[in-house]
Design a protein around this motif. Structure first.
Motif, PDB file in Angstrom:
ATOM      1  N   LYS A 172       0.771  -1.195   0.115  1.00  0.00           N
ATOM      2  CA  LYS A 172       0.563  -0.240  -0.071  1.00  0.00           C
ATOM      3  C   LYS A 172       1.227   1.505  -0.019  1.00  0.00           C
ATOM      4  N   GLU A 191      -7.624  -6.988  -0.866  1.00  0.00           N
ATOM      5  CA  GLU A 191      -7.949  -6.011  -0.237  1.00  0.00           C
ATOM      6  C   GLU A 191      -6.808  -5.036  -0.734  1.00  0.00           C
ATOM      7  N   TYR A 226      -8.435  -1.080  -2.423  1.00  0.00           N
ATOM      8  CA  TYR A 226      -6.988  -0.048  -1.943  1.00  0.00           C
ATOM      9  C   TYR A 226      -6.780   0.634  -3.423  1.00  0.00           C
ATOM     10  N   GLU A 262      -9.625   2.225  -3.948  1.00  0.00           N
ATOM     11  CA  GLU A 262      -9.799   3.670  -3.716  1.00  0.00           C
ATOM     12  C   GLU A 262      -9.112   4.997  -3.910  1.00  0.00           C
TER      13      GLU A 262
END
Length: 158
Positions: free
Chosen positions: A57, A101, A105, A108
Motif C-alpha cells: 500500500k 484488499e 485499495y 479507493e
C-alpha cells in the motif's frame, strides 16, 4: 531448449540435496528481478501478510503521487503500470484476501484521484472492470471478510 513442466521439475528436485536446492534458488535470483522479489516475499514477508499488505500500500501511494497529471494519456499509462505492479504482488502472495484488499485499495485511490477519472472513459472502464473482478472474488472468502469487503465495495460502487 524446451522447458520441463512443473510435475517433472518437482520429481527431479526431490532427488537434490538441500545445498543443491539453495544453489539453484540463488542462481535463479540472479537472472530476473521478479525471481528476487518472489524469493524476498517467501523468505521475509510471507510470515506477516498484514505487514506485506501495508508495504505494498505504501508503494501504491508513492506511485500515485508520482503520476504526471499534465495529460490523461500519462495518467492512463501510470495507472496501468500501478495495476500491473499490484497484480504482480498479488501473484507472489497467492492469498485471496490479500488480492481483494489490494484491489479495493487501488480502486479507493483511483476514485479519489485528482483530476477526476470521470472525465476519461478509459479510466472509468478500468475502474469498473476492477470492481467487477472484486465482486467475483469476494464470495470465495471467509464470511466475515465477505461482509467487510462488501461494505467497502458498496461505497466504491456508488
Amino acid at each position: 531448449m524446451k522447458a520441463a513442466n512443473v510435475a517433472q521439475l518437482k520429481k527431479e528436485l526431490q532427488f537434490k540435496s538441500q545445498d543443491e536446492l539453495m544453489q539453484f534458488c540463488l542462481r535463479l535470483a540472479r537472472f530476473k528481478k521478479e525471481n528476487k522479489e518472489l524469493l524476498t516475499y517467501l523468505l521475509f514477508e510471507s510470515d506477516s501478510e498484514e505487514g506485506y499488505i501495508d508495504t505494498v500500500k505504501e508503494e501504491i501511494d508513492a506511485m500515485f503521487e508520482d503520476i504526471n497529471v499534465n495529460s490523461y494519456f500519462y495518467i492512463k499509462k501510470s495507472v496501468r503500470k500501478i495495476l500491473r505492479t499490484i497484480k504482480k504482488y498479488i501473484r507472489y502472495s497467492g492469498n485471496k484476501a490479500t488480492e481483494v484488499e489490494l484491489l479495493l485499495y487501488f480502486c479507493e485511490k483511483l476514485k479519489s484521484f485528482r483530476p477526476s477519472i470521470k472525465r476519461n472513459v478509459t479510466l472509468i472502464n478500468l475502474y469498473n472492470r476492477q470492481l467487477d473482478y472484486i465482486k467475483k472474488k469476494i464470495p470465495l472468502l471467509h464470511e466475515d471478510l465477505q461482509h467487510d469487503y462488501s461494505m467497502i465495495l458498496e461505497e466504491l460502487d456508488q
